[in-house]
Design a protein around this motif. Structure first.
Motif, short mmCIF file in Angstrom:
data_model
loop_
_atom_site.label_atom_id
_atom_site.label_comp_id
_atom_site.label_asym_id
_atom_site.label_seq_id
_atom_site.Cartn_x
_atom_site.Cartn_y
_atom_site.Cartn_z
N ARG A 30 0.84 -1.22 0.00
CA ARG A 30 0.00 0.00 0.00
C ARG A 30 0.86 1.26 0.00
O ARG A 30 0.60 2.21 -0.73
CB ARG A 30 -0.92 0.02 1.22
CG ARG A 30 -2.14 -0.84 1.06
CD ARG A 30 -3.10 -0.58 2.16
NE ARG A 30 -4.15 0.27 1.65
CZ ARG A 30 -5.19 0.64 2.36
NH1 ARG A 30 -5.29 0.28 3.60
NH2 ARG A 30 -6.12 1.39 1.84
N ALA A 31 1.89 1.27 0.82
CA ALA A 31 2.78 2.43 0.88
C ALA A 31 3.48 2.62 -0.46
O ALA A 31 3.62 3.75 -0.94
CB ALA A 31 3.81 2.25 2.00
N ILE A 34 1.15 4.33 -2.78
CA ILE A 34 1.01 5.76 -2.43
C ILE A 34 2.22 6.54 -2.95
O ILE A 34 2.07 7.61 -3.54
CB ILE A 34 0.85 5.93 -0.91
CG1 ILE A 34 -0.50 5.37 -0.46
CG2 ILE A 34 0.99 7.41 -0.51
CD1 ILE A 34 -0.65 5.24 1.03
N TRP A 37 2.01 7.06 -6.65
CA TRP A 37 1.01 8.08 -6.97
C TRP A 37 1.60 9.48 -6.75
O TRP A 37 1.40 10.38 -7.56
CB TRP A 37 -0.23 7.87 -6.11
CG TRP A 37 -1.33 8.82 -6.38
CD1 TRP A 37 -2.16 8.84 -7.47
CD2 TRP A 37 -1.75 9.90 -5.55
NE1 TRP A 37 -3.06 9.86 -7.36
CE2 TRP A 37 -2.83 10.53 -6.19
CE3 TRP A 37 -1.32 10.39 -4.32
CZ2 TRP A 37 -3.48 11.63 -5.65
CZ3 TRP A 37 -1.98 11.48 -3.79
CH2 TRP A 37 -3.03 12.08 -4.45
#
Length: 66
Positions: A30-31, A34, A37
């Protein structure tokens, strides 16, 4: 960029966020998403777009203490 388990463990410790060992890999993915992005946002052409003032330069009004 790939966020390793040791990095997730360190971030969790600094944030005082209890992350079980079994979830370190998932949080790392998930990190990583992020961070990718955020890198994409750096590629956006913002030429000619005025900056956004949040009001940090405004003087705060003080109220009288009673």
């Amino acid at each position: 960029m790939s966020v390793e388990r040791t990095t997730v463990r360190r971030i969790a410790k600094l944030a005082r966020w209890p992350v079980p060992e079994s979830r370190l890999e998932a949080h790392g993915r998930r990190a990583d998403g992020i961070f990718q992005w955020v890198e994409m946002l750096g590629e956006v052409n913002v030429e000619g777009v005025p900056g956004h003032d949040i009001g940090g330069a405004q003087k705060l009004k003080w109220r009288e203490t009673k």
